[in-house]
Scaffold this active site. Structure first.
Site, mmCIF file in Angstrom:
data_model
loop_
_atom_site.group_PDB
_atom_site.id
_atom_site.type_symbol
_atom_site.label_atom_id
_atom_site.label_comp_id
_atom_site.label_asym_id
_atom_site.label_seq_id
_atom_site.Cartn_x
_atom_site.Cartn_y
_atom_site.Cartn_z
ATOM 1 N N ASN A 98 -10.156 -0.003 -0.436
ATOM 2 C CA ASN A 98 -8.689 0.030 -0.415
ATOM 3 C C ASN A 98 -8.167 -0.531 -1.740
ATOM 4 O OD1 ASN A 98 -5.964 -0.355 -0.005
ATOM 5 N ND2 ASN A 98 -6.169 -1.292 2.021
ATOM 6 N N CYS A 132 0.812 -1.230 0.000
ATOM 7 C CA CYS A 132 0.000 0.000 0.000
ATOM 8 C C CYS A 132 0.838 1.269 0.000
ATOM 9 C CB CYS A 132 -0.941 0.000 1.193
ATOM 10 S SG CYS A 132 -2.085 -1.378 1.146
ATOM 11 N N HIS A 166 -3.288 7.167 2.445
ATOM 12 C CA HIS A 166 -3.701 5.852 1.963
ATOM 13 C C HIS A 166 -5.069 5.527 2.556
ATOM 14 C CE1 HIS A 166 -3.882 1.716 0.970
ATOM 15 N NE2 HIS A 166 -3.665 1.283 2.191
HETATM 16 O O1 UT7 Z 1 -3.949 -1.311 3.562
HETATM 17 C C1 UT7 Z 1 -2.921 -2.048 4.100
HETATM 18 C C2 UT7 Z 1 -2.960 -2.263 5.546
HETATM 19 N N1 UT7 Z 1 -4.211 -2.766 6.007
HETATM 20 C C3 UT7 Z 1 -4.879 -2.113 6.934
HETATM 21 O O2 UT7 Z 1 -4.493 -1.032 7.311
HETATM 22 C C4 UT7 Z 1 -6.096 -2.768 7.528
HETATM 23 C C5 UT7 Z 1 -6.053 -2.644 9.037
HETATM 24 N N2 UT7 Z 1 -7.115 -3.359 9.695
HETATM 25 C C6 UT7 Z 1 -8.401 -2.970 9.670
HETATM 26 O O3 UT7 Z 1 -8.767 -2.056 8.963
HETATM 27 C C7 UT7 Z 1 -9.362 -3.646 10.593
HETATM 28 O O4 UT7 Z 1 -8.635 -4.448 11.496
HETATM 29 C C8 UT7 Z 1 -10.433 -4.522 9.903
HETATM 30 C C9 UT7 Z 1 -11.418 -3.634 9.136
HETATM 31 C C10 UT7 Z 1 -9.784 -5.510 8.969
HETATM 32 C C11 UT7 Z 1 -11.228 -5.286 10.941
HETATM 33 O O5 UT7 Z 1 -11.794 -4.388 11.883
HETATM 34 P P1 UT7 Z 1 -11.562 -4.598 13.443
HETATM 35 O O6 UT7 Z 1 -12.353 -3.549 14.107
HETATM 36 O O7 UT7 Z 1 -10.088 -4.600 13.703
HETATM 37 O O8 UT7 Z 1 -12.195 -5.998 13.723
HETATM 38 P P2 UT7 Z 1 -11.500 -7.313 14.316
HETATM 39 O O9 UT7 Z 1 -10.649 -7.954 13.294
HETATM 40 O O10 UT7 Z 1 -10.899 -7.007 15.664
HETATM 41 O O11 UT7 Z 1 -12.766 -8.217 14.560
HETATM 42 C C12 UT7 Z 1 -13.798 -7.829 15.492
HETATM 43 C C13 UT7 Z 1 -14.965 -8.784 15.301
HETATM 44 C C14 UT7 Z 1 -14.553 -10.242 15.251
HETATM 45 O O12 UT7 Z 1 -15.571 -11.002 15.872
HETATM 46 P P3 UT7 Z 1 -15.396 -11.518 17.396
HETATM 47 O O13 UT7 Z 1 -14.165 -12.378 17.388
HETATM 48 O O14 UT7 Z 1 -15.249 -10.286 18.212
HETATM 49 O O15 UT7 Z 1 -16.662 -12.254 17.638
HETATM 50 C C15 UT7 Z 1 -14.558 -10.560 13.777
HETATM 51 O O16 UT7 Z 1 -14.797 -11.917 13.509
HETATM 52 O O17 UT7 Z 1 -15.605 -8.497 14.042
HETATM 53 C C16 UT7 Z 1 -15.707 -9.709 13.294
HETATM 54 N N3 UT7 Z 1 -15.663 -9.391 11.874
HETATM 55 C C17 UT7 Z 1 -16.742 -9.057 11.164
HETATM 56 N N4 UT7 Z 1 -18.036 -8.951 11.495
HETATM 57 C C18 UT7 Z 1 -18.893 -8.585 10.526
HETATM 58 C C19 UT7 Z 1 -14.577 -9.337 11.074
HETATM 59 N N5 UT7 Z 1 -14.949 -8.981 9.827
HETATM 60 C C20 UT7 Z 1 -16.269 -8.806 9.870
HETATM 61 C C21 UT7 Z 1 -17.229 -8.443 8.903
HETATM 62 N N6 UT7 Z 1 -18.529 -8.330 9.269
HETATM 63 N N7 UT7 Z 1 -16.905 -8.166 7.629
#
Ligand code: UT7
Length: 332
Positions: A286, A116, A256
């Site tokens: 993204n 990225c 980004h």
């Molecule tokens: O561009 C290059 C670099 N990449 C980035 O900068 C991305 C950085 N990361 C992020 O943007 C975020 O971490 C994500 C958008 C990928 C995920 O958001 P988050 O707030 O960090 O969620 P998480 O991974 O901590 O997951 C929280 C919960 C989990 O459920 P439990 O374990 O709490 O029950 C996930 O399974 O949200 C769940 N979850 C979803 N729920 C509904 C993960 N994806 C989804 C989804 N819809 N699409």
């Protein structure tokens, strides 16, 4: 003495027609429009459909639009740098294919792999080629067909990524405008948190790697999020301090577009208000190396000669960085 700097003299973009909205993703995986909107800021993204078209297709469209818009003959370009994580092939470079398709008969080209941060790295590199006096016209294109490596069964990654391309033309100037500084960083210990497990020389493709879905993006979202928030904000604040820039002196942040919350944290750390932050994540998601040029493309009409712009990025690798430029022309 007046020093030569590389100025951006034109910008163009290309996004495919197909709109993949959150509502469609709700039918593919267990997610909701509300979750995606609140956690990322994304409402829809563009997807390149059709057989036999890769990243070079979008990169070529962006470069052709750039040349037409700036009235530049394809033969006048010295160098084309393509930032991409989704090259058409492992080799040859996607830059070569774009040069051929767009008729850049006198240019050489190469790809930059910095995930990225690829566009930021490439602009920094292009500016060096120009400052040496060796090159007069350099095109940097950031292009990615992320849909080629997204697992549409994985709700934590398929909601994020989209396809697109953006291209800028860089030329020398002694007016005080242009790329004035950059800070680029790499930390390979972060590689394990965001990568494609198979398909490279360490783990070539086999039936097993395909069955294990190892040719798709693997991301530990929350780990990447923490690194991204900390590092993108720090490196942006650092370039301000290094160049004695106050928040009032900054016209725009071109960040980004990975997650609206990462962008907000960066702007907050820099002390700048939301009205100065370029945002298009809601409509493109993204697009990896294409996010920053697509932002510049979207906001071009608002940019004014002399505007201080900070670009900032964070991506797989890990790679991150910031770049300070003084915009060179009034947008139409
Ligand atoms: O561009 C290059 C670099 N990449 C980035 O900068 C991305 C950085 N990361 C992020 O943007 C975020 O971490 C994500 C958008 C990928 C995920 O958001 P988050 O707030 O960090 O969620 P998480 O991974 O901590 O997951 C929280 C919960 C989990 O459920 P439990 O374990 O709490 O029950 C996930 O399974 O949200 C769940 N979850 C979803 N729920 C509904 C993960 N994806 C989804 C989804 N819809 N699409």
């Amino acid at each position: 003495m007046t020093t030569t700097k590389a100025v951006i003299t034109g910008i163009a973009g290309f996004v495919p027609d197909y709109v993949l909205a959150n509502a469609e993703l709700e039918k593919l995986v267990d997610t909701t429009d509300e979750w995606i909107t609140v956690r990322t800021g994304i409402k829809e993204r563009r997807i390149l459909k059709g057989e036999g078209v890769g990243t070079s297709f979008m990169g070529t469209k962006a470069v052709q639009a750039l040349l037409a818009k700036t009235g530049t003959a394809p033969e006048a370009i010295d160098l084309l740098i393509c930032a991409t994580t989704t090259p058409d092939y492992v080799f040859p470079a996607t830059a070569n294919l774009i040069c051929h398709e767009a008729g850049l008969a006198n240019a050489y080209g190469f790809d930059v792999q910095a995930a990225c941060s690829g566009f930021l790295y490439s602009v920094a590199m292009a500016s060096q080629f120009i400052e040496t006096g060796k090159h007069q016209k350099v095109v940097v294109v950031g292009a990615d067909k992320m849909s080629a490596i997204v697992d549409y069964q994985d709700r934590s990654t398929c909601i994020i990524f989209g396809d697109g391309a953006g291209a800028v033309l860089l030329e020398p100037a002694t007016s005080g405008h242009g790329i004035l500084d950059f800070l680029l960083r790499t930390d390979g210990s972060g590689a394990q948190h965001l990568y494609q497990k198979a398909g490279g020389s360490r783990r070539p493709p086999t039936h097993e790697t395909i069955e294990a879905r190892e040719h798709y993006i693997y991301q530990e979202g929350s780990a990447v999020f923490k690194f991204a928030v900390t590092n993108m904000a720090s490196v942006s604040a650092e370039i301000m301090e290094k160049n004695h820039l106050t928040a009032d002196e900054i016209a725009w942040l071109a960040p980004h577009q990975a997650n609206k919350r990462i962008i907000d944290a960066t702007a907050q750390r820099m002390g700048i208000g939301p009205e100065k932050v370029m945002i298009n994540i809601h409509k493109y998601g993204n697009t990896t190396a294409a996010t920053i040029p697509l932002c510049l493309w979207d906001y071009e009409s608002k940019l004014r000669r002399g505007d201080n712009i900070i670009m900032a990025a964070f991506g797989g690798g890990f790679t991150w960085g910031s770049l300070y430029l003084k915009w060179a022309y009034d947008g139409q």
